[in-house]
Motif scaffolding. Structure first.
Motif, mmCIF file in Angstrom:
data_model
loop_
_atom_site.group_PDB
_atom_site.id
_atom_site.type_symbol
_atom_site.label_atom_id
_atom_site.label_comp_id
_atom_site.label_asym_id
_atom_site.label_seq_id
_atom_site.Cartn_x
_atom_site.Cartn_y
_atom_site.Cartn_z
ATOM 1 N N ARG A 185 0.831 -1.203 0.000
ATOM 2 C CA ARG A 185 0.000 0.000 0.000
ATOM 3 C C ARG A 185 0.873 1.264 0.000
ATOM 4 O O ARG A 185 0.599 2.216 -0.720
ATOM 5 C CB ARG A 185 -0.936 -0.009 1.217
ATOM 6 C CG ARG A 185 -1.877 1.189 1.291
ATOM 7 C CD ARG A 185 -2.648 1.179 2.607
ATOM 8 N NE ARG A 185 -3.614 0.107 2.667
ATOM 9 C CZ ARG A 185 -4.856 0.175 2.188
ATOM 10 N NH1 ARG A 185 -5.273 1.293 1.600
ATOM 11 N NH2 ARG A 185 -5.681 -0.849 2.301
ATOM 12 N N GLU A 186 1.925 1.248 0.809
ATOM 13 C CA GLU A 186 2.847 2.381 0.866
ATOM 14 C C GLU A 186 3.478 2.638 -0.507
ATOM 15 O O GLU A 186 3.532 3.778 -0.983
ATOM 16 C CB GLU A 186 3.945 2.103 1.900
ATOM 17 C CG GLU A 186 5.077 3.103 1.926
ATOM 18 C CD GLU A 186 4.730 4.411 2.610
ATOM 19 O OE1 GLU A 186 5.465 5.391 2.371
ATOM 20 O OE2 GLU A 186 3.740 4.455 3.359
ATOM 21 N N LEU A 187 3.941 1.567 -1.153
ATOM 22 C CA LEU A 187 4.577 1.728 -2.459
ATOM 23 C C LEU A 187 3.568 2.195 -3.505
ATOM 24 O O LEU A 187 3.869 3.078 -4.329
ATOM 25 C CB LEU A 187 5.225 0.405 -2.874
ATOM 26 C CG LEU A 187 6.053 0.428 -4.158
ATOM 27 C CD1 LEU A 187 7.098 1.537 -4.147
ATOM 28 C CD2 LEU A 187 6.705 -0.937 -4.384
ATOM 29 N N ALA A 188 2.360 1.646 -3.464
ATOM 30 C CA ALA A 188 1.321 2.063 -4.405
ATOM 31 C C ALA A 188 1.007 3.544 -4.255
ATOM 32 O O ALA A 188 0.697 4.234 -5.239
ATOM 33 C CB ALA A 188 0.057 1.231 -4.191
ATOM 34 N N GLY A 189 1.102 4.051 -3.028
ATOM 35 C CA GLY A 189 0.834 5.465 -2.780
ATOM 36 C C GLY A 189 1.788 6.398 -3.490
ATOM 37 O O GLY A 189 1.510 7.596 -3.630
ATOM 38 N N HIS A 190 2.907 5.873 -3.960
ATOM 39 C CA HIS A 190 3.863 6.674 -4.729
ATOM 40 C C HIS A 190 3.635 6.549 -6.226
ATOM 41 O O HIS A 190 4.470 7.006 -7.020
ATOM 42 C CB HIS A 190 5.286 6.261 -4.363
ATOM 43 C CG HIS A 190 5.661 6.613 -2.948
ATOM 44 N ND1 HIS A 190 6.146 7.846 -2.584
ATOM 45 C CD2 HIS A 190 5.581 5.893 -1.803
ATOM 46 C CE1 HIS A 190 6.366 7.873 -1.278
ATOM 47 N NE2 HIS A 190 6.019 6.708 -0.781
#
Length: 246
Positions: free
Chosen positions: A51-56
């Protein structure tokens, strides 16, 4: 930016691999990243990291690479993997790792990348592969087998040199390795970096200070918050240099 988490089934020559994807829920296409979990597999901390990576701005696909032994969770895990339970969990996981032969890794990698690049939310351009622990080795094998398609590969606290220097010559991706202090001596790091130099690989490879194996995983006693942040800094920089929206 709202992030969507989607449960998926990836067809492979040996069946169906359960997986999930995390991506911005904005109707756009985003560069694809194949993320390999550590040996403990898909669990809440992996969903948080995806989720954190997708947020970028990335489409992140996380397969259960032990799917031949059952769907997630393949091994029942405690909420926190501390020193007292780690040996028993590793004892359950080791037979799965040993059964995950190089042939299975490469067959699955073909299926994962084929699936990833056909998803409507994923861009059509080159992809990145990242992995943790044993997932770092899977990421390396995937990148070496798909030099035209994988533009970036990252491995964290993984046995990245396990296949020897021959596989490095097949790499065209830009590479980052973040090693734990307990996984690699400075001498071994020097040998690995010499092999990367000899193979002409475009890479960064460093020991993260004050770390033990598993330092990115917040549900284990190996977790190091500063090293997790350094991992994000290095990974996002790598992806920013190599992947473009398509």
């Amino acid at each position: 930016m709202p992030i969507k988490i989607q449960s998926l089934q990836i067809p492979t020559p040996d069946g169906q691999a359960d997986a999930f994807a995390a991506f911005p829920d904005d109707g756009e296409r985003h560069p694809g990243v194949l993320m390999y979990a550590d040996a403990f597999g898909i669990r809440p901390v992996l969903r948080e990291m995806a989720r954190e990576l997708a947020g970028h701005g990335y489409y992140v696909l996380v397969p259960n690479f032990f799917y031949r032994h059952g769907p997630t969770p393949v091994v029942e895990l405690p909420e926190y993997i501390g020193e007292e339970v780690r040996p028993a969990v590793i004892a359950q996981v080791m037979p799965l790792i040993e059964a995950h032969t190089p042939e299975r890794v490469l067959s699955d990698a073909d299926a994962y990348l084929r699936f990833l690049t056909t998803q409507p939310e994923a861009g059509a351009g080159p992809v990145a592969v990242t992995g943790y622990c044993i997932g770092g080795l899977l990421a390396m094998r995937t990148a070496a087998a798909h030099p035209g398609q994988v533009a970036a590969v990252a491995g964290f606290h993984g046995p990245v040199g396990a296949d020897g220097p021959d596989s490095l010559h097949r790499l065209t991706a830009q590479v980052h390795f973040g090693h734990a202090e307990t996984d690699l001596t400075p001498e071994a790091l020097g040998e690995l970096n010499q092999a990367l130099d000899a193979a002409g690989v475009d890479y960064t490879s460093e020991i993260y200070p004050g770390t033990v194996h598993g330092f990115t995983m917040s549900d284990t006693d190996a977790f190091n918050p500063a090293a997790l942040q350094l991992h994000w800094d290095r990974l996002l920089s790598l992806l920013g240099r190599t992947l473009t929206d398509s």
